[in-house]
Scaffold this active site. Structure first.
Site, mmCIF file in Angstrom:
data_model
loop_
_atom_site.group_PDB
_atom_site.id
_atom_site.type_symbol
_atom_site.label_atom_id
_atom_site.label_comp_id
_atom_site.label_asym_id
_atom_site.label_seq_id
_atom_site.Cartn_x
_atom_site.Cartn_y
_atom_site.Cartn_z
ATOM 1 N N ARG A 226 98.503 51.081 33.578
ATOM 2 C CA ARG A 226 99.893 51.455 33.903
ATOM 3 C C ARG A 226 100.601 51.954 32.616
ATOM 4 O O ARG A 226 100.114 51.743 31.560
ATOM 5 C CB ARG A 226 100.541 50.322 34.626
ATOM 6 N N ASP B 73 109.398 56.649 33.327
ATOM 7 C CA ASP B 73 108.415 57.080 34.032
ATOM 8 C C ASP B 73 108.432 58.427 34.231
ATOM 9 O O ASP B 73 107.551 59.235 34.505
ATOM 10 C CB ASP B 73 108.066 56.302 35.362
ATOM 11 N N LYS C 200 110.972 51.243 35.786
ATOM 12 C CA LYS C 200 110.539 50.240 36.672
ATOM 13 C C LYS C 200 111.801 49.632 37.444
ATOM 14 O O LYS C 200 112.888 49.427 36.953
ATOM 15 C CB LYS C 200 109.720 49.014 36.009
ATOM 16 N N GLN D 87 105.525 42.349 35.032
ATOM 17 C CA GLN D 87 105.002 42.793 33.967
ATOM 18 C C GLN D 87 105.659 42.566 32.478
ATOM 19 O O GLN D 87 105.073 42.561 31.388
ATOM 20 C CB GLN D 87 105.211 44.316 34.130
#
Length: 399
Positions: free
Chosen positions: A64, A273, A284, A232
């Site tokens: 990821r 991202d 996120k 995470q």
């Protein structure tokens, strides 16, 4: 499905298992991943022998993070080519695995372009934008699939090297910006999700800036959002911070507001991202609330990402496709390696409860203090400034 890969790689023997590596055992080429769903409990590797197993690893978040997904996509195309699979079919499956992360599709298409160019008798694409005639290429005869597979792998490796260089440059630029925004050093930085070596060919994006501050003795505290629902921050950022001996404290996402109110946050550092042409940032989920808090409390909100994360074809934040994940990640408490399907965790909501579970949210440019890339930082964040970064990147690449 990807299987656990038993023997340690070179990175493991040096004391650090690399997040991604290419290997060529006797049974054929494979892509080996550090399984991030099993951290911090164990450093287990997964071996992907085909594109399908890599797609599964991407969907389950074994691999990821935007830059690393770009590398995985490129290596995945090379793997399909080396294994004699349908490269275009593999490329399409890989590119669609996580739609918000623009680096994934870009890595896929770069290696795919190198493969096609070599197969048609062009040159390998090991640099530049990956098109025919890129510097450093070598002629490959038409129809030479083995040579075309080597061209795809060379493109993936070149992307890997560029990403490591970009990470180091972002760390330098980001630390310089922090010192400019916060004279006197001893920064107290809040971060969200994970943006370290686990998402990069180097030491990361936002985390790399905090790490650079730590090495210079200018990091007082790294505040780590746990980043629900898959933790995470708790599992991965805390893991990386501990390995580097950084002063860090973990907090629940909902506790961030009290930190701001107490004056305990000097800056927010996050990754991205996808960055749209207008400077909107997809990251996120939970990033946007931090931007709102930071603005209210007059705290810099800084986004750190490579230029490859900027997508000029996406005009605004409203145009960014936001991935929606399974509601079971919200209604059950589970370890991420059991995230596929229902029934693998402890229920925390009544059976049948519907859940809203976007993987990302979008922060508008007016809430972003600066965007830091390997080409430098821009502030204020505007469409012309974002376009200028991309233009400078193209000039450097071509030269």
């Amino acid at each position: 499905m990807a299987d656990q890969y038993g023997r340690p790689g070179d990175g493991a023997r040096r004391g650090r298992t690399p997040a991604i590596r290419w290997d060529e055992p006797p049974e054929g080429p494979v892509l080996v991943l550090l399984d991030q769903t099993r951290l911090p409990a164990e450093e287990a590797e997964l071996v992907c022998a085909d594109a399908a197993s890599l797609v599964e690893a991407i969907l389950t978040l074994a691999v990821r993070g935007a830059p690393l997904l770009g590398l995985a996509g490129a290596y995945g195309v090379a793997l399909a080519a080396a294994r004699g699979a349908d490269v275009d079919e593999a490329a399409d499956a890989l590119a669609a695995a996580r739609p918000t992360a623009v680096n994934l599709a870009r890595g896929v298409r770069l290696a795919q372009a190198a493969y096609r160019a070599a197969l048609s008798g062009g040159t390998t694409a090991t640099g530049g934008t990956g098109g025919p005639g890129a510097p450093g290429g070598s002629p490959v005869g038409a129809g030479d699939r083995a040579g075309a597979a080597r061209a795809a792998l060379a493109a993936a490796r070149a992307l890997h090297a560029r990403d490591a260089d970009a990470s180091a440059a972002m760390a330098r630029h980001g630390l310089a910006l922090l010192d400019e925004l916060l004279p006197g050093g001893r920064h107290r930085v809040l971060t969200h999700c994970n943006t370290g070596a686990l998402v990069s060919g180097g030491e990361g994006t936002a985390f790399a800036v905090a790490l650079a501050a730590h090495r210079e003795g200018r990091l007082r505290r790294l505040w780590v959002d746990e980043t629900r629902p898959l933790w995470q921050g708790a599992r991965l950022t805390a893991y990386e911070a501990a390995r580097h001996g950084m002063p860090y404290t973990l907090l629940t996402d909902s506790a961030a507001g009290s930190l701001f109110a107490a004056g305990e946050v000097d800056a927010v550092l996050i990754g991205a991202d996808r960055i749209a042409a207008d400077g909107s940032v997809a990251n996120k989920v939970g990033s946007y609330p931090l931007a709102v808090l930071a603005r209210y409390h007059h705290v810099p909100f800084v986004v750190v990402a490579p230029v490859t994360t900027i997508d000029l074809d996406t005009p605004s934040g409203a145009s960014i496709e936001v991935e929606q994940r399974s509601g079971h990640e919200v209604t059950e408490v589970r370890m991420p390696h059991t995230a596929a399907g229902a029934g693998g965790g402890v229920p925390v909501a009544p059976l049948g409860t519907q859940a809203y579970n976007p993987a990302f949210d979008v922060t508008p440019p007016e809430l972003v203090t600066a965007v830091v890339t390997e080409m430098g930082a821009v502030s204020p964040v505007t469409a012309p400034a974002i376009a200028g970064l991309c233009a400078r990147s193209r000039q450097v690449t071509i030269s």
